[in-house]
Structures are given as C-alpha cells and as structure tokens.
Design a protein around this motif. Structure first.
Motif, PDB file in Angstrom:
ATOM      1  N   ARG A 107       1.088  -0.693   0.262  1.00 43.94           N
ATOM      2  CA  ARG A 107      -0.147   0.388   0.015  1.00 43.94           C
ATOM      3  C   ARG A 107       0.797   0.927   0.042  1.00 43.94           C
ATOM      4  N   TYR A 108       2.065   1.162   0.964  1.00 44.84           N
ATOM      5  CA  TYR A 108       3.393   2.220   0.841  1.00 44.84           C
ATOM      6  C   TYR A 108       3.643   2.680  -0.889  1.00 44.84           C
ATOM      7  N   HIS A 111       0.872   4.073  -2.919  1.00 43.99           N
ATOM      8  CA  HIS A 111       1.021   5.169  -1.714  1.00 43.99           C
ATOM      9  C   HIS A 111       2.562   6.522  -2.347  1.00 43.99           C
ATOM     10  N   GLU A 115       1.767   9.274  -5.547  1.00 41.73           N
ATOM     11  CA  GLU A 115       1.965  10.342  -5.383  1.00 41.73           C
ATOM     12  C   GLU A 115       3.115  10.788  -5.874  1.00 41.73           C
TER      13      GLU A 115
END
Length: 165
Positions: A107-108, A111, A115
C-alpha cells in the motif's frame, strides 16, 4: 460461609457477563438472522451489503443463495479446522504479522508511486522523446511479410483471383 459467598458472587458475575455478551450481540444485530451455522449467524444487513442495488430480483436471489452457501461452507470448514488442528497449528500470529507487513509495504508503494507519477504527457513531449531515441524504435526484423502480384484487369480469371486474394 465467606468462601461460599465469594463463589456465589463470582458465579453471578460470570452468568451476568455471559448474558450481557448475548444481549450486546442481539443489540448490535437487532434484525433477522438469514443463516446460522454452529455459533455463527449471518444477518440480513451483512447479506444486503454484498448484493448490489438495482439488480433484477432473480439475479439478487441467485447471488444471495450463492453467498449464503459460500458463507455456510466457510464456517463449517472453519469449525472443522479449529477442532482438528493442534494448538501450534492454530497459532497464525506470525503469518498474520508477515502478511500485514507485506500489505502495508504494498500500500505504501502504491501511495508513493501515485503521488510521484506524472501521468500527463503532452504530444510535444512524446515527439521529443521519439526524436531523441529513434534507434530504439527501429525494427531489426520486418513486421509484415507480403507478396505482390500484378494481374491485368483484362485477364479472364481476374474476378476469381481478386476474390481469392
């Protein structure tokens, strides 16, 4: 006398606690039980959250029956596993922690990429890239193999040859 009083208080507390657990459960799920397997209950709200709105009634019924059957077989399987596996085999805390770590890393990464990834590329940028990297777009082998045949329109077999080609 004092010992029996303590036992009575402890027994009463245990009974009230067990009863309150059942009351809390009934309070949280103050609705119809759709299916029940052992100590597990499937409530209408859980079933409704799975079925999308706007489906025809026949499709909704089919989806509900399929979900209930899968839910029930999953609960039966879980009960059997809990009864037949040893205490060490039932301890999945290490695997859960590893899986949680893996999910959080994934998930990181998602993300982080979302971004920092600029998805807007202009046609000018594409042309500049193509012009500066022409050598990587050059084919080493041909993509198309073709044969060329020239037939005179006055030929008696012209129409049949055209259809076959």
């Amino acid at each position: 006398m004092r010992c029996s009083l303590i036992k009575a208080i402890i027994s009463g507390t245990v009974l009230l606690t067990l009863g309150s657990c059942r009351m809390v459960s009934e309070f949280l799920h103050d609705e119809d039980v759709v299916a029940s397997v052992g100590t597990y209950n499937l409530y209408r709200s859980e079933l409704n959250s799975v079925i999308p709105s706007g489906l025809p009634q026949e499709d909704s019924i089919r989806l509900a029956v399929q979900y209930i059957n899968n839910w029930a077989s999953g609960r039966v399987f879980l009960d059997m596993a809990q009864k037949q596996l040893s205490k060490d085999e039932l301890d999945v805390s290490k695997e859960l922690d590893d899986y949680r770590t893996s999910l959080l890393k994934y998930r990181y990464e998602q993300h982080f990429v979302s971004e920092r990834l600029d998805t807007h590329v202009t046609s000018t940028q594409m042309k500049e890239y193509f012009d500066s990297h022409k050598e990587i777009f050059r084919l080493r082998t041909p993509i198309v193999k073709a044969r060329f045949m020239r037939i005179s329109p006055e030929s008696p077999e012209f129409e049949s040859m055209r259809k076959m080609l």
